[in-house]
Design a protein around this motif. Structure first.
Motif, mmCIF file in Angstrom:
data_model
loop_
_atom_site.group_PDB
_atom_site.id
_atom_site.type_symbol
_atom_site.label_atom_id
_atom_site.label_comp_id
_atom_site.label_asym_id
_atom_site.label_seq_id
_atom_site.Cartn_x
_atom_site.Cartn_y
_atom_site.Cartn_z
ATOM 1 N N GLN A 34 21.058 41.626 36.049
ATOM 2 C CA GLN A 34 21.334 40.197 36.215
ATOM 3 C C GLN A 34 22.838 39.918 36.181
ATOM 4 O O GLN A 34 23.346 39.115 36.962
ATOM 5 N N TRP A 35 23.537 40.556 35.256
ATOM 6 C CA TRP A 35 24.986 40.370 35.156
ATOM 7 C C TRP A 35 25.684 40.731 36.461
ATOM 8 O O TRP A 35 26.520 39.988 36.965
ATOM 9 N N ARG A 36 25.334 41.868 37.009
ATOM 10 C CA ARG A 36 25.975 42.299 38.257
ATOM 11 C C ARG A 36 25.638 41.353 39.408
ATOM 12 O O ARG A 36 26.503 41.026 40.229
ATOM 13 N N THR A 37 24.402 40.913 39.457
ATOM 14 C CA THR A 37 23.988 40.003 40.525
ATOM 15 C C THR A 37 24.699 38.656 40.400
ATOM 16 O O THR A 37 25.211 38.099 41.386
ATOM 17 N N LEU A 38 24.757 38.118 39.205
ATOM 18 C CA LEU A 38 25.327 36.796 38.995
ATOM 19 C C LEU A 38 26.828 36.760 39.259
ATOM 20 O O LEU A 38 27.348 35.797 39.843
ATOM 21 N N THR A 39 27.552 37.778 38.826
ATOM 22 C CA THR A 39 28.997 37.782 39.077
ATOM 23 C C THR A 39 29.292 37.856 40.568
ATOM 24 O O THR A 39 30.204 37.180 41.067
ATOM 25 N N ALA A 40 28.522 38.656 41.295
ATOM 26 C CA ALA A 40 28.709 38.721 42.743
ATOM 27 C C ALA A 40 28.332 37.397 43.407
ATOM 28 O O ALA A 40 29.025 36.917 44.319
ATOM 29 N N ALA A 41 27.252 36.783 42.948
ATOM 30 C CA ALA A 41 26.802 35.521 43.538
ATOM 31 C C ALA A 41 27.825 34.415 43.332
ATOM 32 O O ALA A 41 28.100 33.614 44.232
ATOM 33 N N ARG A 42 28.426 34.351 42.135
ATOM 34 C CA ARG A 42 29.402 33.285 41.871
ATOM 35 C C ARG A 42 30.683 33.504 42.684
ATOM 36 O O ARG A 42 31.330 32.534 43.089
ATOM 37 N N ALA A 43 31.043 34.745 42.937
ATOM 38 C CA ALA A 43 32.176 35.002 43.813
ATOM 39 C C ALA A 43 31.885 34.481 45.215
ATOM 40 O O ALA A 43 32.732 33.831 45.850
ATOM 41 N N LEU A 44 30.684 34.723 45.713
ATOM 42 C CA LEU A 44 30.296 34.254 47.047
ATOM 43 C C LEU A 44 30.168 32.738 47.098
ATOM 44 O O LEU A 44 30.588 32.105 48.070
ATOM 45 N N ASP A 45 29.598 32.141 46.053
ATOM 46 C CA ASP A 45 29.438 30.683 46.019
ATOM 47 C C ASP A 45 30.776 29.969 46.109
ATOM 48 O O ASP A 45 30.889 28.909 46.724
ATOM 49 N N SER A 46 31.779 30.538 45.437
ATOM 50 C CA SER A 46 33.073 29.869 45.317
ATOM 51 C C SER A 46 34.141 30.495 46.208
ATOM 52 O O SER A 46 35.251 29.963 46.281
ATOM 53 N N THR A 47 33.801 31.595 46.884
ATOM 54 C CA THR A 47 34.778 32.385 47.659
ATOM 55 C C THR A 47 36.071 32.535 46.861
ATOM 56 O O THR A 47 37.177 32.280 47.354
ATOM 57 N N SER A 48 35.918 33.005 45.629
ATOM 58 C CA SER A 48 37.037 33.194 44.707
ATOM 59 C C SER A 48 36.964 34.593 44.099
ATOM 60 O O SER A 48 35.913 35.240 44.114
ATOM 61 N N TRP A 49 38.094 35.056 43.560
ATOM 62 C CA TRP A 49 38.082 36.247 42.727
ATOM 63 C C TRP A 49 37.414 35.906 41.392
ATOM 64 O O TRP A 49 37.743 34.888 40.777
ATOM 65 N N ILE A 50 36.496 36.738 40.939
ATOM 66 C CA ILE A 50 35.892 36.609 39.618
ATOM 67 C C ILE A 50 36.443 37.722 38.736
ATOM 68 O O ILE A 50 36.356 38.909 39.071
ATOM 69 N N VAL A 51 37.028 37.318 37.607
ATOM 70 C CA VAL A 51 37.594 38.272 36.647
ATOM 71 C C VAL A 51 36.856 38.065 35.337
ATOM 72 O O VAL A 51 37.108 37.103 34.606
ATOM 73 N N ALA A 52 35.894 38.932 35.046
ATOM 74 C CA ALA A 52 34.987 38.749 33.914
ATOM 75 C C ALA A 52 35.259 39.800 32.849
ATOM 76 O O ALA A 52 35.163 41.002 33.112
ATOM 77 N N ALA A 53 35.611 39.332 31.653
ATOM 78 C CA ALA A 53 35.928 40.228 30.534
ATOM 79 C C ALA A 53 34.831 40.140 29.489
ATOM 80 O O ALA A 53 34.615 39.071 28.909
ATOM 81 N N GLY A 54 34.146 41.244 29.249
ATOM 82 C CA GLY A 54 33.025 41.246 28.320
ATOM 83 C C GLY A 54 33.311 42.005 27.039
ATOM 84 O O GLY A 54 34.172 42.886 26.988
ATOM 85 N N GLN A 55 32.551 41.665 25.998
ATOM 86 C CA GLN A 55 32.538 42.487 24.793
ATOM 87 C C GLN A 55 31.933 43.846 25.134
ATOM 88 O O GLN A 55 30.926 43.939 25.839
ATOM 89 N N ALA A 56 32.559 44.920 24.639
ATOM 90 C CA ALA A 56 31.953 46.239 24.778
ATOM 91 C C ALA A 56 30.621 46.264 24.035
ATOM 92 O O ALA A 56 30.383 45.476 23.123
#
Length: 267
Positions: free
Chosen positions: A186-208
């Motif tokens: 889900q994480w991988r799908t959602l980050t890609a989808a939001r990049a496409l929705d907004s045609t923007s770079w997504i820079v996502a920093a997560g807790q290890a």
């Protein structure tokens, strides 16, 4: 623009977490990053005690400590922290809620974005202890407009589209994602989808992922799954971390945003 992502595991002590953040920010800055993004809850990990016990305002120890470092290094830092909010009564109990804030601090900026969408899903109720925010936030780095979202916000495309309409070419997403069945997918799908929705770079920093690779895939609270990432404006994953602590440094080309918005004018 050269960005840095700091994927770390924060703990339950805000002073220790500040020291950890400072060390990692210095490392990312030494590699040329001018925008450095840390995870949600970088000041105090979920599951490590009451959030209100170490909640601070933007003039507190944690935020000012990062501001001083950012000014010293000439960089802009985004990091998750908690601020005092309100007290609510529920089922006879008083909850001292906080704001889940993404601190944005640097030579010319010091502000916070309060997470709008609280994580009330998968048998977890963030709204019991966190008051939702209501305002979108953008800021400037190296002449580029950057928008801010936090973790569960990634499931709400309108927020990302609205940030892009406000000029954001890059959207940073501090995160402390829950592990469990299908959660990484889900994480991988959602980050890609939001990049496409907004045609923007997504820079996502997560807790290890606490426990690292050995615990991967097991159900947990929202304490981290790793897999911080950079996704381009056409949805392509350009960089991704694993489960362990890691730093990613990468150059973002804003011409890619211009091309994407010309060929895919979804906004």
């Amino acid at each position: 623009m050269r960005i840095g992502i700091v994927q770390l595991t924060s703990g339950g002590d805000i002073v220790d977490n500040l020291a950890l953040a400072r060390d990692q920010i210095r490392e990312a800055a030494s590699r040329g990053a001018t925008l450095i993004v840390l995870p949600e809850a970088a000041s105090h990990a979920f599951g490590a005690g009451r959030l209100d016990s170490q909640a601070q305002e933007l003039d507190g120890l944690y935020a000012t400590g990062l501001r001083e470092l950012a000014r010293e290094l000439g960089v802009t830092v985004v990091a998750g922290m908690f601020r005092p909010a309100d007290t609510v009564e529920r089922e006879g109990r008083a909850f001292h809620r906080v704001y889940n804030t993404a601190l944005v601090t640097g030579p010319d900026v010091h502000l916070g974005y309060d997470k709008i969408h609280t994580f009330d899903a998968f048998d977890y109720r963030e709204s019991d202890t966190v008051k939702p925010g209501s305002e979108l936030v953008t800021f400037e780095v190296d002449g580029v407009t950057v928008g801010v979202a936090t973790c569960y916000d990634i499931r709400f495309p309108v927020q990302f589209q609205d940030l892009a309409r406000r000029g954001a070419q890059v959207i940073v997403v501090p995160t402390s994602w829950m592990d469990g069945p299908e959660k990484l997918y889900q994480w991988r799908t959602l980050t890609a989808a939001r990049a496409l929705d907004s045609t923007s770079w997504i820079v996502a920093a997560g807790q290890a992922r606490p426990g690292g690779q050995e615990q991967a895939g097991q159900s947990s609270g929202p304490t981290g799954i790793g897999h911080s990432c950079v996704v381009g404006p056409t949805g392509r994953r350009e960089a991704e971390a694993g489960y362990e602590p890691e730093i990613i440094v990468m150059d973002l080309d804003m011409d890619e945003v211009t091309k994407a918005r010309k060929t895919l004018p979804v906004l």
